[in-house]
Design a protein around this motif. Structure first.
Motif, PDB file in Angstrom:
ATOM      1  N   LEU A 150      -2.732  -5.504  15.290  1.00  0.00           N
ATOM      2  CA  LEU A 150      -3.536  -5.243  13.962  1.00  0.00           C
ATOM      3  C   LEU A 150      -4.373  -5.989  13.917  1.00  0.00           C
ATOM      4  O   LEU A 150      -4.788  -7.567  12.973  1.00  0.00           O
ATOM      5  N   ASP A 162      -2.471   2.772   9.279  1.00  0.00           N
ATOM      6  CA  ASP A 162      -3.207   3.532  10.806  1.00  0.00           C
ATOM      7  C   ASP A 162      -2.647   3.151  11.646  1.00  0.00           C
ATOM      8  O   ASP A 162      -1.869   4.463  12.798  1.00  0.00           O
ATOM      9  N   TYR A 220      -0.026  -8.609  13.172  1.00  0.00           N
ATOM     10  CA  TYR A 220      -1.728  -9.434  13.390  1.00  0.00           C
ATOM     11  C   TYR A 220      -1.487 -10.609  14.381  1.00  0.00           C
ATOM     12  O   TYR A 220      -2.866 -10.436  14.421  1.00  0.00           O
ATOM     13  N   ASP A 265       0.747  -0.893  -0.005  1.00  0.00           N
ATOM     14  CA  ASP A 265      -0.644  -0.511   0.337  1.00  0.00           C
ATOM     15  C   ASP A 265       1.211   0.990   0.109  1.00  0.00           C
ATOM     16  O   ASP A 265       2.254   1.483   0.889  1.00  0.00           O
ATOM     17  N   CYS A 320      -5.027  -1.075  15.935  1.00  0.00           N
ATOM     18  CA  CYS A 320      -5.588  -0.274  14.791  1.00  0.00           C
ATOM     19  C   CYS A 320      -5.810  -1.091  13.506  1.00  0.00           C
ATOM     20  O   CYS A 320      -5.687  -2.469  13.615  1.00  0.00           O
ATOM     21  N   ALA A 321      -6.964  -0.315  12.780  1.00  0.00           N
ATOM     22  CA  ALA A 321      -7.390  -1.415  11.603  1.00  0.00           C
ATOM     23  C   ALA A 321      -6.111  -1.753  10.717  1.00  0.00           C
ATOM     24  O   ALA A 321      -6.596  -2.643   9.867  1.00  0.00           O
ATOM     25  N   SER A 322      -5.216  -1.162  10.343  1.00  0.00           N
ATOM     26  CA  SER A 322      -4.050  -1.111   9.593  1.00  0.00           C
ATOM     27  C   SER A 322      -3.146  -0.745  10.213  1.00  0.00           C
ATOM     28  O   SER A 322      -2.893   0.087  11.067  1.00  0.00           O
ATOM     29  N   SER A 356      -7.826  -8.233  13.401  1.00  0.00           N
ATOM     30  CA  SER A 356      -8.454  -8.768  12.485  1.00  0.00           C
ATOM     31  C   SER A 356     -10.290  -9.687  13.218  1.00  0.00           C
ATOM     32  O   SER A 356     -10.545  -8.740  14.487  1.00  0.00           O
TER      33      SER A 356
END
Length: 159
Positions: free
Chosen positions: A129, A151, A110, A29, A146-148, A131
């Motif tokens: 992160l 972030d 994650y 990203d 965090c969501a990503s 899930s």
């Protein structure tokens, strides 16, 4: 898997095929790349600590160009230890020339049982992160959620 799916190729050929094709599905990203560049410009020492086989993990990291955005890559197979063991974090910190400690470092990941538990065991602040897996009281508790990745990098930039 070879037997279960009645595959005719050798195990070695199947591993080569997966190693060559699977990493192609990974993309970086732009916000993550920019966040990493920003942190490094601010003087952060960044490392990737990952569990797995050196060939596969290196292929994924190289596919997206992460090696150029961090100061070190530490893969469990090559390091001889794996998350959540404190040792892999000690090895990474030593090679990065930094001290482990709550004020000095962060672990972003994650998995609760490898990333968060390992980061906490190493004395690092942690960002999970999130899930679809719900966080329970029995799980290792992250310092932040965090969501990503983007972030999480924003949170770190503001820390």
């Amino acid at each position: 898997l070879k037997q279960h799916f009645q595959l005719s190729d050798s195990v070695e050929q199947l591993v080569r095929d997966v190693t060559e094709t699977y990493p192609r599905y990974f993309v970086l990203d732009d916000a993550v790349a920019e966040g990493l560049r920003l942190l490094r410009a601010e003087g952060w020492r960044l490392g990737i600590v990952t569990n797995g086989a050196t060939t596969m993990q290196s292929a994924k990291i190289d596919q997206v160009g992460l090696r150029d955005l961090v100061d070190g890559v530490f893969i469990s197979e090559a390091e001889g230890s794996r998350k959540p063991e404190r040792r892999i974090f000690e090895q990474a910190a030593a090679k990065l020339g930094v001290q482990l400690g709550h004020r000095n470092g962060w672990m972003v990941g994650y998995t609760l049982n490898a990333d968060v538990a390992g980061g906490v065991a190493a004395g690092l602040r942690t960002i999970w992160l999130q899930s679809d897996y719900p966080l329970t009281a029995a799980d290792p508790q992250p310092h932040h959620i965090c969501a990503s990745i983007a972030d999480a990098l924003k949170l770190l930039a503001d820390a």
